[in-house]
Write an enzyme that holds these catalytic residues in place. Structure first.
Site, PDB file in Angstrom:
ATOM      1  N   ARG A 194       0.874  -1.185   0.000  1.00  9.51           N
ATOM      2  CA  ARG A 194       0.000   0.000   0.000  1.00  9.51           C
ATOM      3  C   ARG A 194       0.906   1.228   0.000  1.00  9.51           C
ATOM      4  NH1 ARG A 194      -2.475   1.030   5.349  1.00  9.51           N
ATOM      5  NH2 ARG A 194      -0.967   2.721   5.263  1.00  9.51           N
ATOM      6  N   HIS A 222      -3.409   4.759   4.498  1.00 17.92           N
ATOM      7  CA  HIS A 222      -4.632   3.939   4.466  1.00 17.92           C
ATOM      8  C   HIS A 222      -5.747   4.637   3.680  1.00 17.92           C
ATOM      9  CE1 HIS A 222      -7.894   1.372   5.724  1.00 17.92           C
ATOM     10  NE2 HIS A 222      -8.492   2.373   6.347  1.00 17.92           N
ATOM     11  N   TYR A 233       3.604   5.328  11.542  1.00 12.19           N
ATOM     12  CA  TYR A 233       3.878   3.897  11.715  1.00 12.19           C
ATOM     13  C   TYR A 233       4.823   3.297  10.681  1.00 12.19           C
ATOM     14  CZ  TYR A 233      -0.129   3.810   8.491  1.00 12.19           C
ATOM     15  OH  TYR A 233      -0.979   4.025   7.454  1.00 12.19           O
TER      16      TYR A 233
HETATM   17  C1  LIG Z   1     -15.224  -5.351  11.045  1.00 14.96           C
HETATM   18  C2  LIG Z   1     -14.371  -4.143  10.846  1.00 14.96           C
HETATM   19  N1  LIG Z   1     -13.503  -3.757  11.806  1.00 14.96           N
HETATM   20  C3  LIG Z   1     -12.769  -2.641  11.643  1.00 14.96           C
HETATM   21  C4  LIG Z   1     -12.895  -1.870  10.516  1.00 14.96           C
HETATM   22  C5  LIG Z   1     -12.098  -0.573  10.367  1.00 14.96           C
HETATM   23  N2  LIG Z   1     -11.070  -0.752   9.304  1.00 14.96           N
HETATM   24  C6  LIG Z   1     -11.276  -0.318   8.065  1.00 14.96           C
HETATM   25  S1  LIG Z   1     -10.056  -0.743   7.025  1.00 14.96           S
HETATM   26  C7  LIG Z   1      -9.182  -1.480   8.252  1.00 14.96           C
HETATM   27  C8  LIG Z   1      -7.887  -2.152   7.925  1.00 14.96           C
HETATM   28  C9  LIG Z   1      -8.069  -3.299   7.004  1.00 14.96           C
HETATM   29  O1  LIG Z   1      -6.835  -3.787   6.574  1.00 14.96           O
HETATM   30  P1  LIG Z   1      -6.714  -4.848   5.428  1.00 14.96           P
HETATM   31  O2  LIG Z   1      -7.728  -5.925   5.600  1.00 14.96           O
HETATM   32  O3  LIG Z   1      -5.307  -5.263   5.346  1.00 14.96           O
HETATM   33  O4  LIG Z   1      -7.157  -4.064   4.107  1.00 14.96           O
HETATM   34  P2  LIG Z   1      -6.493  -2.775   3.471  1.00 14.96           P
HETATM   35  O5  LIG Z   1      -7.141  -1.582   4.098  1.00 14.96           O
HETATM   36  O6  LIG Z   1      -5.036  -2.837   3.719  1.00 14.96           O
HETATM   37  O7  LIG Z   1      -6.844  -2.845   2.039  1.00 14.96           O
HETATM   38  C10 LIG Z   1      -9.852  -1.379   9.460  1.00 14.96           C
HETATM   39  C11 LIG Z   1      -9.336  -1.879  10.750  1.00 14.96           C
HETATM   40  C12 LIG Z   1     -13.789  -2.320   9.533  1.00 14.96           C
HETATM   41  N3  LIG Z   1     -13.970  -1.662   8.385  1.00 14.96           N
HETATM   42  N4  LIG Z   1     -14.507  -3.441   9.706  1.00 14.96           N
END
Ligand SMILES: Cc1ncc(C[n+]2csc(CCOP(=O)(O)OP(=O)(O)O)c2C)c(N)n1
Ligand SMILES: [Mg+2]
Lengths: 334, 377
Positions: B271, B275, B284
C-alpha cells in the site's frame, strides 16, 4: 360449503408444514442451518424436509452462524429465498453482524436493486428449563435494527400463516418462535388452503372493556389466562397479540387502548430498553387523552436469563400481571 | 494377566485406523511468490495482453491519483487508494467472464471500474450521496463491503446458489491481509471448501491494516498457507506482477468453473499511499520502506518488460498516459457537479413497502423541508 375436519396439531407441526408448502410451491426456497437436515432440527421443526426435497434444499451447514447467514445473503443475491434456522436465541448472536450490517441494509444500500428475501427463524424465550444460553428474549436487538421485520406467532394457525408470509416476503424477516409453545396444540386443518397472515397486523385475542394487555409470542397464553382469572376481580380484560413487532400495528393497539383507557404491556424480555418501553411510549403519545392511568409494563427482570430452577421468578406470570392491572388507578375513574 | 484382562470381553476393539482425509501436499503454496515478469516465462506472454494490462494499469494509477485529488477538493468524503496495487485490482476484473461476480471491498473501486462500473457510481459510497451507486446486477459487482471480510460468505453463497441452479458462474471475492484475521474469513473459506463452491478468494497482502503490520496480524507461514487447513489450495503470487496475478487468478477461476472448488490466492503487494487520505502513515512506517517498493512498482515492471522486448516505446507510453488523462478529466468534470439528492430516498428503500412508522417520519421530513422552502422565500 364443505366442512373441513379440524385436527389437533402442534405449533412445531404447523411451522414444518409452512416450510414444506413453501418449498413445494417455490423451488427457490432453501432451508439451511445446524442439524436441520438428517435430524430435522433439535426441535424437529424441519423434520422430513431433507427427505422430501433433498439435501440441496434442506442443508446441514457447518457450525457457524455468521457463515450460515452470510452465505444465505449470497444465495439471496442470486435469486434464492433462504430460510435460515438458528438453533437457539443465544446462538444467533454470532450472526448479528451479518444481520445488522448486510441483511437489514442491502435493499436500502442498493436503492431497492438488491432486496434480500431471507427468513431467519429463531427459537426464543424461556420456560423450557433450559440451561444458560437457551432462553433469551432477543427481540429488542432486532426491533432496533431498521430494515428487518420482526414477527412472532402465538397460535398454531398463526405459526403457519405468518411463516408463509415471512418466506413470501421480499424483505428479511426475523421469525421468532416461542419455543415453549412448540408443543402447544390447537385444532387446525393443515390440508385446508390456508390464508397467509399479513405481516404487520396485530389481533385482538380476547375482547374486554376494562383494560388492554398488549403482548406477543410466549406471553399471549399467559395473558389469556390472566384475563380469565381477572374476571373474579371484576375486570374484563382485552388481550392484543401483536404478532408483528416490526412493522408495529399502532392502529389495532391504539383502537383497543382508546376503548379500554388502560394498558399493560407484557413480555419476557427485560423491561429496561425492552420492547415495552417503545410500546408504552407509542401508546402514550397517541392515546394520552384516553388513558386513565400510565401504561405499565410487566416484563422479565433486568438480569441475565436465570438458571432453570429460578426462571419461574423471572417470567411474567398471572399474578404479576394481575398486580399490574390492580395498579391501573381504578379508584380515580371507574 | 489380571482377572479383568482374562475375561477378554472388556478388551475394547481398536477404533478404525486414522486416515488423513486428503493429501495436504498439493494444497501447499509455492515457497516463493509466483512471478512472470522478468523471468523466462514472460517471453511467452501475449504482447496484446501485455499492452492491454499496461494501459489498464496506467489508467488505474491515474484514477487513484484523481480520486485522492478529489478528496482534497472536498468532492469525496474519503478515498482508500489502491495506488501500487493496480495489478491486483485490474487482474481481478480481467480474470472473470461477464456472467461471473466480483465481491470488492472499500479499497477495490478500481476493480469495479475495470469491470465496467461507471467510476462516478463506483465512488458514490465515498462521495457520500448514497451507499451503493451502481446496480450490482448490471456488471455483477456486489456492493463495496466496508465491514472487513463480511463480503466473503456472500461470495460463497452466491457461487453455491449458481451451482445449485446449474449455472457455471464463478465468484471472486477480495479482502485485505488484515481482513484474514476476521471470523468471517474463516467461516467463508470453510463453507466454500465444504460445499466445493466455485469461488476464488483474493487476499491483497499490502503489508498493513491501517497501521498494523502483518506480523501483528498472523503467525502463519503465509496467508496462502491458511488454505490448507480448509482443504483448498493456497497460491502465492507477486501482486505487483500483473501477468502473474492474472494467470494465477485465471487458473483459479477455471478450476472453480470446472468443479474443482475454491482457491485462496495471496498476492504480495504494497500500500504505497496512506490507508486513506485521512490517515498519517508517518506515524507507523518510514519513507525508506515505501521507497524500496517503488522499484517494484507494477507499472514499472510491465514497462520494463514491454520496452525491453520492443513491444512499447515512448510514444506508446505517452499514448497510454494520454488515454488515462482523458479518463481522469472526464471523471473530474463529472465529480465536480453537485450530486442530486432526494431526502425521501431515506425512507423509500428500507422495506419493499414503508412501514406506517416510516410513512409518518417521511411526512415529518417533508413538512420540515416545505417549511424550510417557505422560510427561504
Ligand atoms: C469489522 C471491521 N472492523 C474494523 C474496521 C475498520 N477498518 C477499516 S479498514 C481497516 C484495515 C483493514 O486492513 P486490510 O484488511 O489489510 O485491508 P487494506 O485496508 O489494507 O486494504 C480497518 C481496521 C472495519 N472496516 N470493519
Ligand atoms: Mg492491508
Amino acid at each position: 360449503m364443505a366442512t373441513v375436519a379440524l385436527k389437533p396439531a402442534t405449533m412445531a407441526q404447523a411451522l414444518t408444514r409452512a416450510m414444506r408448502d413453501a418449498m413445494a410451491e417455490d423451488p427457490t426456497v432453501h432451508v439451511m442451518g445446524e442439524d436441520v437436515g438428517t435430524l430435522g432440527g433439535v426441535f424437529r421443526v424441519t423434520d422430513g424436509l431433507a427427505k422430501e426435497f433433498g439435501e440441496d434444499r434442506c442443508t446441514d451447514t457447518p457450525l457457524a452462524e455468521a457463515g450460515i447467514l452470510g452465505t444465505a445473503v449470497g444465495m439471496a443475491m442470486y435469486g434464492l429465498r433462504p430460510v435460515v434456522e438458528m438453533q437457539f436465541d443465544a446462538f444467533a448472536y454470532p450472526a448479528f453482524e451479518q444481520l445488522v450490517s448486510h441483511v437489514a441494509r442491502m435493499r436500502n444500500r442498493t436503492r431497492g436493486r438488491m432486496p434480500l428475501p431471507i427468513t431467519v427463524r429463531i427459537p426464543y424465550g424461556g420456560g423450557i428449563g433450559g440451561v444458560e444460553h437457551h432462553s433469551d428474549s432477543s427481540e429488542a436487538y432486532y426491533m432496533a435494527t431498521p430494515g428487518l421485520h420482526v414477527v412472532t406467532p402465538a397460535t398454531v394457525p398463526d405459526a403457519y400463516g405468518l411463516l408463509r408470509a415471512a418466506i413470501a416476503s421480499d424483505d428479511p424477516v426475523v421469525f421468532l418462535e416461542p419455543k415453549r409453545l412448540y408443543w402447544s396444540k390447537d385444532t387446525w386443518n393443515p390440508d385446508d388452503p390456508q390464508t397467509v397472515e399479513p405481516i404487520g397486523r396485530a389481533v385482538v385475542r380476547r375482547s374486554g372493556r376494562s383494560a388492554t394487555l398488549i403482548t406477543y409470542g410466549p406471553s399471549v397464553p399467559v395473558c389469556l389466562e390472566a384475563a380469565e382469572a381477572a374476571r373474579a376481580e371484576g375486570w374484563d380484560l382485552e388481550v392484543v397479540d401483536l404478532r408483528s413487532l416490526v412493522p408495529f400495528d399502532d392502529e389495532t393497539v391504539c383502537a383497543s387502548v382508546r376503548r379500554t383507557g388502560r394498558a399493560v404491556v407484557v413480555h419476557e424480555s427485560g423491561s429496561f430498553g425492552g420492547p415495552g418501553g417503545e410500546i408504552a411510549a407509542r401508546v402514550t403519545e397517541r392515546c394520552f387523552h384516553h388513558l386513565e392511568a400510565p401504561v405499565l409494563r410487566v416484563a422479565g427482570f433486568d438480569v441475565p436469563y436465570p438458571p432453570p430452577m429460578l426462571e419461574r421468578h423471572h417470567l411474567p406470570g398471572v399474578d404479576r400481571i394481575l398486580d399490574a392491572v390492580a395498579r391501573l388507578q381504578w379508584e380515580a375513574g371507574h | 494377566m489380571t482377572v479383568m484382562e482374562q475375561r477378554g470381553a472388556y478388551r475394547p476393539t481398536p477404533p478404525p485406523a486414522w486416515q488423513p482425509r486428503m493429501d495436504a501436499a498439493p494444497l501447499l503454496p509455492d515457497p516463493e511468490p509466483y512471478r512472470v515478469l522478468g523471468t523466462e516465462a514472460a517471453a511467452k506472454a501475449d504482447p496484446g495482453l501485455l499492452r492491454r494490462l499496461h494501459a489498464e494499469l496506467v489508467r488505474g494509477r491515474r484514477y487513484n491519483a484523481q480520486a485522492t485529488a478529489l478528496t482534497k477538493q472536498g468532492r469525496l468524503a474519503v478515498y482508500p487508494s489502491s495506488t501500487g496495487q493496480e495489478a491486483c485490482e485490474v487482474a481481478a476484473a480481467l480474470a472473470l467472464e461477464e456472467r461471473d461476480w466480483l465481491f470488492p471491498s472499500y479499497r477495490d473501486t478500481l476493480a469495479a471500474v475495470a469491470r465496467g462500473v461507471d467510476p462516478v457510481e463506483a465512488l458514490t459510497l465515498l462521495r457520500g450521496d448514497w451507499h451503493t451507486g451502481y446496480d450490482p446486477h448490471e456488471h455483477r459487482v456486489a456492493p463495496l463491503s466496508t465491514p472487513l471480510a463480511t463480503q466473503l460468505p456472500h461470495a460463497v453463497g452466491l457461487a453455491h446458489a449458481a451451482r445449485l441452479k446449474g449455472d457455471d458462474v464463478v465468484a471472486l471475492a477480495m479482502v485485505g491481509d488484515g481482513g484474514t484475521s476476521e471470523g468471517d474469513f474463516h467461516e467463508a473459506l470453510n463453507f466454500a471448501a465444504v460445499w466445493q463452491a466455485p469461488v476464488v478468494f483474493l487476499v491483497q497482502n499490502n503489508g498493513f491494516a491501517i497501521s498494523v503490520p502483518l506480523a501483528k496480524q498472523t503467525a502463519a507461514p503465509s496467508l496462502a498457507h491458511k488454505a490448507v487447513g480448509y482443504g483448498m489450495p493456497g497460491r502465492l503470487v507477486d501482486g505487483n506482477d500483473a501477468v502473474a496475478v492474472l494467470e494465477v487468478l485465471t487458473d483459479a477461476v477455471r478450476r472453480a468453473r470446472t468443479g474443482g472448488g475454491p482457491t485462496l490466492v495471496e498476492a504480495i503487494t504494497y500500500r504505497v499511499e496512506a490507508h486513506t487520505n485521512a490517515d498519517d502513515a508517518t506515524r507507523y512506517r518510514g519513507d525508506a520502506e515505501v521507497e524500496a517498493w517503488r522499484d517494484h512498482d507494477p507499472i514499472l515492471l510491465l514497462e520494463r518488460e514491454l520496452t525491453g522486448r520492443g513491444l512499447l516505446d515512448e510514444d506508446g507510453i505517452d499514448a497510454a498516459r494520454q488515454d488515462a488523462e482523458t479518463f481522469a478529466a472526464a471523471l473530474r468534470e463529472r465529480m465536480n457537479q453537485d450530486p442530486s439528492l432526494d431526502p425521501m430516498d431515506l425512507f423509500d428503500h428500507v422495506y419493499a413497502e414503508p412501514t406506517p412508522q416510516l410513512r409518518e417520519q417521511r411526512a415529518l421530513l417533508t413538512a420540515e423541508l416545505e417549511a424550510e422552502q417557505e422560510g427561504s422565500h
